[in-house]
Design a protein around this motif. Structure first.
Motif, PDB file in Angstrom:
ATOM      1  N   ALA A   1      65.194 -11.876  -5.218  1.00 28.06           N
ATOM      2  CA  ALA A   1      63.977 -12.014  -5.916  1.00 28.06           C
ATOM      3  C   ALA A   1      63.326 -13.524  -5.678  1.00 28.06           C
ATOM      4  CB  ALA A   1      64.059 -11.865  -7.419  1.00 28.06           C
ATOM      5  N   THR A   2      64.163 -14.483  -5.381  1.00 25.46           N
ATOM      6  CA  THR A   2      63.871 -16.050  -5.203  1.00 25.46           C
ATOM      7  C   THR A   2      63.383 -16.171  -3.777  1.00 25.46           C
ATOM      8  OG1 THR A   2      66.057 -16.339  -4.962  1.00 25.46           O
ATOM      9  CG2 THR A   2      65.467 -16.791  -7.186  1.00 25.46           C
ATOM     10  N   HIS A   3      63.487 -15.322  -2.937  1.00 29.31           N
ATOM     11  CA  HIS A   3      63.208 -15.459  -1.572  1.00 29.31           C
ATOM     12  C   HIS A   3      61.590 -15.318  -1.253  1.00 29.31           C
ATOM     13  CE1 HIS A   3      63.091 -15.483   2.727  1.00 29.31           C
ATOM     14  NE2 HIS A   3      64.454 -15.757   2.989  1.00 29.31           N
ATOM     15  N   VAL A   4      61.072 -15.970  -0.474  1.00 26.91           N
ATOM     16  CA  VAL A   4      59.767 -16.076  -0.068  1.00 26.91           C
ATOM     17  C   VAL A   4      59.320 -14.886   0.324  1.00 26.91           C
ATOM     18  CG1 VAL A   4      59.943 -17.253   2.019  1.00 26.91           C
ATOM     19  CG2 VAL A   4      57.677 -17.250   0.668  1.00 26.91           C
ATOM     20  N   GLN A   5      60.189 -14.065   1.124  1.00 30.67           N
ATOM     21  CA  GLN A   5      59.653 -12.747   1.599  1.00 30.67           C
ATOM     22  C   GLN A   5      59.707 -11.811   0.679  1.00 30.67           C
ATOM     23  OE1 GLN A   5      58.386 -12.199   4.480  1.00 30.67           O
ATOM     24  NE2 GLN A   5      58.468 -14.341   5.088  1.00 30.67           N
ATOM     25  N   CYS A   6      60.560 -11.834  -0.352  1.00 29.92           N
ATOM     26  CA  CYS A   6      60.477 -10.935  -1.367  1.00 29.92           C
ATOM     27  C   CYS A   6      59.263 -11.087  -2.257  1.00 29.92           C
ATOM     28  CB  CYS A   6      61.653 -10.925  -2.332  1.00 29.92           C
ATOM     29  SG  CYS A   6      61.765  -9.890  -3.834  1.00 29.92           S
ATOM     30  N   GLN A   7      58.761 -12.529  -2.480  1.00 27.07           N
ATOM     31  CA  GLN A   7      57.610 -12.859  -3.290  1.00 27.07           C
ATOM     32  C   GLN A   7      56.427 -12.161  -2.366  1.00 27.07           C
ATOM     33  OE1 GLN A   7      58.388 -16.869  -3.529  1.00 27.07           O
ATOM     34  NE2 GLN A   7      59.984 -16.828  -5.204  1.00 27.07           N
ATOM     35  N   THR A   8      56.371 -12.248  -1.141  1.00 29.69           N
ATOM     36  CA  THR A   8      55.439 -11.830  -0.360  1.00 29.69           C
ATOM     37  C   THR A   8      55.155 -10.216  -0.482  1.00 29.69           C
ATOM     38  OG1 THR A   8      55.713 -13.694   1.246  1.00 29.69           O
ATOM     39  CG2 THR A   8      54.280 -12.173   1.673  1.00 29.69           C
ATOM     40  N   ALA A   9      56.574  -9.523  -0.267  1.00 33.22           N
ATOM     41  CA  ALA A   9      56.395  -8.285  -0.642  1.00 33.22           C
ATOM     42  C   ALA A   9      55.742  -7.918  -1.949  1.00 33.22           C
ATOM     43  CB  ALA A   9      57.838  -7.661  -0.525  1.00 33.22           C
ATOM     44  N   GLU A  10      56.280  -8.781  -3.072  1.00 35.98           N
ATOM     45  CA  GLU A  10      55.665  -8.164  -4.582  1.00 35.98           C
ATOM     46  C   GLU A  10      54.222  -8.328  -4.431  1.00 35.98           C
ATOM     47  OE1 GLU A  10      57.982 -11.173  -6.575  1.00 35.98           O
ATOM     48  OE2 GLU A  10      59.631  -9.455  -7.093  1.00 35.98           O
ATOM     49  N   ALA A  11      53.493  -9.588  -3.737  1.00 30.19           N
ATOM     50  CA  ALA A  11      52.317  -9.749  -3.629  1.00 30.19           C
ATOM     51  C   ALA A  11      51.483  -8.831  -3.114  1.00 30.19           C
ATOM     52  CB  ALA A  11      52.066 -11.166  -2.914  1.00 30.19           C
TER      53      ALA A  11
ATOM     54  N   GLU B   1      46.484  -7.381   6.649  1.00 31.43           N
ATOM     55  CA  GLU B   1      46.382  -8.514   6.315  1.00 31.43           C
ATOM     56  C   GLU B   1      47.617  -9.185   5.861  1.00 31.43           C
ATOM     57  OE1 GLU B   1      43.923  -8.612   2.657  1.00 31.43           O
ATOM     58  OE2 GLU B   1      42.364  -7.164   3.596  1.00 31.43           O
ATOM     59  N   TRP B   2      48.515  -8.317   5.600  1.00 32.11           N
ATOM     60  CA  TRP B   2      50.067  -8.877   5.251  1.00 32.11           C
ATOM     61  C   TRP B   2      50.869  -9.235   6.356  1.00 32.11           C
ATOM     62  CZ3 TRP B   2      47.342  -8.918   1.012  1.00 32.11           C
ATOM     63  CH2 TRP B   2      47.999  -9.513  -0.079  1.00 32.11           C
ATOM     64  N   VAL B   3      50.539  -8.671   7.561  1.00 32.53           N
ATOM     65  CA  VAL B   3      51.276  -9.017   8.869  1.00 32.53           C
ATOM     66  C   VAL B   3      51.301 -10.684   8.816  1.00 32.53           C
ATOM     67  CG1 VAL B   3      51.517  -8.978  11.203  1.00 32.53           C
ATOM     68  CG2 VAL B   3      50.869  -6.868   9.890  1.00 32.53           C
ATOM     69  N   SER B   4      50.005 -11.288   9.052  1.00 32.50           N
ATOM     70  CA  SER B   4      49.994 -12.757   9.048  1.00 32.50           C
ATOM     71  C   SER B   4      50.311 -13.533   7.760  1.00 32.50           C
ATOM     72  CB  SER B   4      48.588 -13.052   9.296  1.00 32.50           C
ATOM     73  OG  SER B   4      48.091 -12.559  10.684  1.00 32.50           O
ATOM     74  N   LYS B   5      50.345 -12.935   6.595  1.00 32.23           N
ATOM     75  CA  LYS B   5      50.870 -13.539   5.366  1.00 32.23           C
ATOM     76  C   LYS B   5      52.487 -13.555   5.333  1.00 32.23           C
ATOM     77  CE  LYS B   5      46.895 -12.002   2.248  1.00 32.23           C
ATOM     78  NZ  LYS B   5      46.765 -13.512   1.868  1.00 32.23           N
ATOM     79  N   HIS B   6      52.913 -12.554   5.864  1.00 32.71           N
ATOM     80  CA  HIS B   6      54.339 -12.805   6.005  1.00 32.71           C
ATOM     81  C   HIS B   6      54.932 -13.855   6.958  1.00 32.71           C
ATOM     82  CE1 HIS B   6      56.401  -9.678   3.537  1.00 32.71           C
ATOM     83  NE2 HIS B   6      55.513  -8.850   3.871  1.00 32.71           N
ATOM     84  N   GLY B   7      54.030 -13.749   8.189  1.00 31.68           N
ATOM     85  CA  GLY B   7      54.149 -14.638   9.286  1.00 31.68           C
ATOM     86  C   GLY B   7      54.174 -16.200   8.781  1.00 31.68           C
TER      87      GLY B   7
END
Length: 345
Positions: free
Chosen positions: A48-58, A271-277
């Protein structure tokens, strides 16, 4: 009964009936127009603390926002719903409605998609994410046809983090290196001994000396705290591989969604492809700062060593093309498209 009492009684009864009807139709709170929201479960292997989990939550929050609450997604981080290697089959079987995983975690299950992870010199996460997503959209491989693909993304160039310094291939020879998918092939080509394991297993393996090092993006050294159990980093970005990841949905769940909601998913996915990148790149920078704070050395490869590493890595590309040819799959075409896309970035 007086007229006043009768009127009061009628008002109470009407209010009670309205209250019950509100509860039955709107679930006591308010689903728009009486429509019950579509509730989906989303399995994510990142903590849950990882930025990629947070990006998935967003992403999940954005879907809910743009559908006016008609879709509600519950995110289950840390592999609590399905482990990384079981996530794809878990979505197919309906254990989770959505999942994020890496094709590399089930080596051999996604043969054509192995091209996405090849050591072709990915420069950063944003570029890698755009390229791998574009390739999957173009080729539409049968190997992911059991699910509805939302989108792909990928981390920045993989580097070598080890318990003892590595300045040359001679230092790497015989070392046990954690790797997944095609990065395992790279370890073999470079003379190391690949040990397959997912990120959640790696910290303890490094700590106990089960492995001598790991191939990973720089962000992993902070995001998974692995910087605490290594002593140095070798900049191997000259053979920069990536690990592609993808978000998928159970096909029956997707087919049951109204067209207007499917359209929202498609829009947010793009949109989220670049957000994850972008998140990968920011995390890589944080990982580099973390390593610096720990006082770990970052070792550059000499020009001569870079040439040697590139020559060894080229055998991985040739092997991939030969294996895809044997399967009747367009591996060479996909690899060439990846190279062209990288040049165009």
């Amino acid at each position: 009964m007086t007229t006043s009492s009768l009127c009061q009684c009628v008002r109470y009864r009407v209010a009670a009936v309205v209250s019950v009807m509100c509860f039955m139709v709107a679930g006591c709170g308010g689903d728009k127009g009486g429509e019950k929201p579509v509730r989906l479960s989303y399995s994510v292997f990142f903590p849950a603390t990882h930025v990629q989990c947070q990006t998935a939550e967003a992403w999940a929050e954005e879907i809910e926002k743009r559908t006016d609450g008609r879709v509600k997604i519950s995110v289950y981080p840390g592999g609590t719903l399905t482990k990384p290697a079981q996530a794809y089959e878990g979505v197919v079987a309906g254990i989770s409605d959505l999942a994020m995983t890496c094709p590399a975690y089930t080596r051999g299950r996604f043969p054509l998609l192995e091209a996405l992870d090849l050591p072709v010199g990915y420069p950063d996460g944003k570029t890698a994410s755009r390229v791998v997503d574009a390739m999957v959209r173009k080729y539409q491989p049968d190997e992911v046809s059991q699910v509805k693909t939302m989108y792909f993304h990928a981390h920045g160039p993989g580097i070598l983090a080890t318990r003892a310094p590595v300045t040359s291939l001679d230092d790497l020879r015989g070392m046990k290196i954690r790797a997944t998918g095609l990065s395992a092939k790279l370890v073999e080509a470079l003379g190391g001994v690949p040990v397959a394991m997912s990120q959640p297993e790696t910290y303890e393996a490094l700590q106990k000396g089960v492995v001598n090092g790991t191939f990973c993006p720089m962000e992993t050294l902070k995001g998974w705290k692995q910087g605490e159990v290594i002593s140095s980093v070798t900049d191997t970005s000259v053979v920069g591989y990536t690990t592609a990841m993808f978000v998928m949905m159970n096909k029956a769940k997707w087919d049951a969604l109204p067209p207007d909601i499917q359209k929202v998913f498609d829009e947010v996915n793009r949109e989220w492809v670049s957000k994850h990148g972008q998140a990968w790149d920011e995390a890589d920078a944080a990982g580099a700062a973390f390593i610096k704070d720990l006082g770990h050395e970052v070792i550059p490869l000499s020009a001569a060593e870079q040439s040697v590493w590139l020559a060894k890595a080229a055998t991985v590309l040739t092997d991939y093309v030969n294996r895809m040819d044997a399967k009747g799959l367009p591996g060479e075409a996909l690899l060439n498209d990846i190279r062209q896309a990288l040049k165009a970035e």
